[in-house]
Design an enzyme around this catalytic site. Sequence first.
Site, short mmCIF file in Angstrom:
data_model
loop_
_atom_site.label_atom_id
_atom_site.label_comp_id
_atom_site.label_asym_id
_atom_site.label_seq_id
_atom_site.Cartn_x
_atom_site.Cartn_y
_atom_site.Cartn_z
CB SER A 125 -0.85 -0.01 1.27
OG SER A 125 -1.41 1.26 1.50
CE1 TYR A 149 -3.96 -2.50 5.57
CE2 TYR A 149 -3.49 -0.16 5.29
CZ TYR A 149 -3.73 -1.41 4.75
OH TYR A 149 -3.72 -1.57 3.39
CE LYS A 153 -1.43 -4.41 3.37
NZ LYS A 153 -1.68 -5.72 2.78
N1 UFG Z 1 -12.87 10.89 2.95
C1 UFG Z 1 -13.91 11.70 3.28
N2 UFG Z 1 -15.04 11.15 3.80
C2 UFG Z 1 -15.19 9.78 3.96
C3 UFG Z 1 -14.11 8.94 3.60
C4 UFG Z 1 -12.96 9.53 3.10
O1 UFG Z 1 -13.82 12.93 3.16
O2 UFG Z 1 -16.25 9.34 4.42
C5 UFG Z 1 -11.64 11.48 2.37
C6 UFG Z 1 -10.38 11.22 3.18
O3 UFG Z 1 -10.21 12.19 4.17
C7 UFG Z 1 -9.32 11.27 2.07
C8 UFG Z 1 -10.05 10.73 0.85
O4 UFG Z 1 -11.43 10.88 1.12
O5 UFG Z 1 -8.95 12.60 1.80
C9 UFG Z 1 -9.78 9.24 0.60
O6 UFG Z 1 -10.05 8.52 1.79
P1 UFG Z 1 -10.15 6.92 1.80
O7 UFG Z 1 -10.53 6.52 3.18
O8 UFG Z 1 -11.00 6.44 0.67
O9 UFG Z 1 -8.66 6.48 1.47
P2 UFG Z 1 -7.31 6.79 2.27
O10 UFG Z 1 -6.46 7.58 1.31
O11 UFG Z 1 -7.53 7.34 3.60
O12 UFG Z 1 -6.80 5.31 2.50
C10 UFG Z 1 -6.39 4.52 1.42
C11 UFG Z 1 -6.61 3.06 1.76
C12 UFG Z 1 -5.73 2.62 2.91
C13 UFG Z 1 -4.32 3.02 2.67
C14 UFG Z 1 -4.24 4.49 2.37
C15 UFG Z 1 -2.85 4.95 2.05
O13 UFG Z 1 -7.95 2.82 2.10
O14 UFG Z 1 -5.79 1.21 3.00
O15 UFG Z 1 -5.05 4.78 1.23
O16 UFG Z 1 -2.39 4.31 0.94
F1 UFG Z 1 -3.59 2.76 3.79
#
Ligand code: UFG
Length: 346
Positions: A125, A149, A153
Amino acid sequence: MKTILVTGGMGFIGSHVCVSLLEQGLHVIIVDNLCNSNTEVLNRIDQITGKKPLFYPVNLLDEDALSAVFKRHNIDAVIHFAALKAVGESSCIPLSYYYNNITCSLVLFNVMEKYKVFNLVFSSSATVYGEHNPIPYVENYPLSATNPYGRTKVMIEEILQDAARADPRWNISLLRYFNPIGAHPSGLMGEDPNGIPNNLMPFITQVAVGKRDALNVFGGDYPTKDGTGVRDYIHVVDLALGHIKALEKLIASPNNNCVRSNSISAYNLGAGKGYSVLEVVKAFEKASGKKINYVISPRREGDLAEFFADVSKASEELGWKVERSLDDMCEDAWNWQSKNPEGYLS
Ligand code: UFG
């Protein structure tokens, strides 16, 4: 015909990779404990490809059961997805995350060694780049993580680096995913999270079908183009095709003669550009014709303002790059969710 064992092959990314493997004419065996997936996936894979993979409901912690699978089949390579993956949950139950993700991986790698299967694609990841590296992220950056988590990785990558250093028969590809979204264009397979979605796209699609009232946009005051978080979104089908390219490279250059030294390599799988949360919302509204209600909420702990991948290594060494746009991701995510409002239980 080559036989590929896919751990966690019933999950969101794993199932799309199984479809791509079957479409390449490969023989697929899935090992999955179904802790976050549903056997209906097998029917959907069958509907898409006309083939059903062999499935063993095995927990990787059960070394005897896993060994029996290796004993019964002549496995050429393993793609290892099986893991717990919820960032927030990992901070609440870190020991479960370490036990499950690390121990499962160690059991798997030891069984692979015992049966002399050394071709491995590991599902890593972008989270391994931690919080201090400049963007875009490049594969040779130092690794760190901000939650249990992510640390699993990093640790598994380090375990594999040590294994490859000690025994050149290992032939390993570490694939660092950015933000996989979208769904199979047939609408038969997609993301089906348990309970309240942690990730952006499944939350948006559930607002669109009326299962949730409004999206909480986590943070509107980041130093980004519109104040919301920026990520590198990648269509899950493009991601799956990246696995095929990585696997082709491993199988084309079997590393069983103890002469190669670069038998482990990491690749970023992303689009190489970032979109903000509000840009994703807008693209989804266009693709679905639905209005997505949202409220700007406080930042989510542990989130970074912005990151995206440098994808030149995957392009140069694997001959892979994404072909699907953000609009494609939104159209396919909507097609899946609207046809399956309750996911695989619809
Ligand atoms: N976000 C929102 N509202 C939500 C969910 C997410 O505004 O309900 C925003 C987050 O703050 C972020 C973006 O949308 O700016 C993406 O969020 P995600 O949760 O979809 O993804 P992340 O980038 O936080 O996490 C992903 C993977 C993880 C991994 C991470 C880093 O889900 O497994 O990328 O690679 F660890």
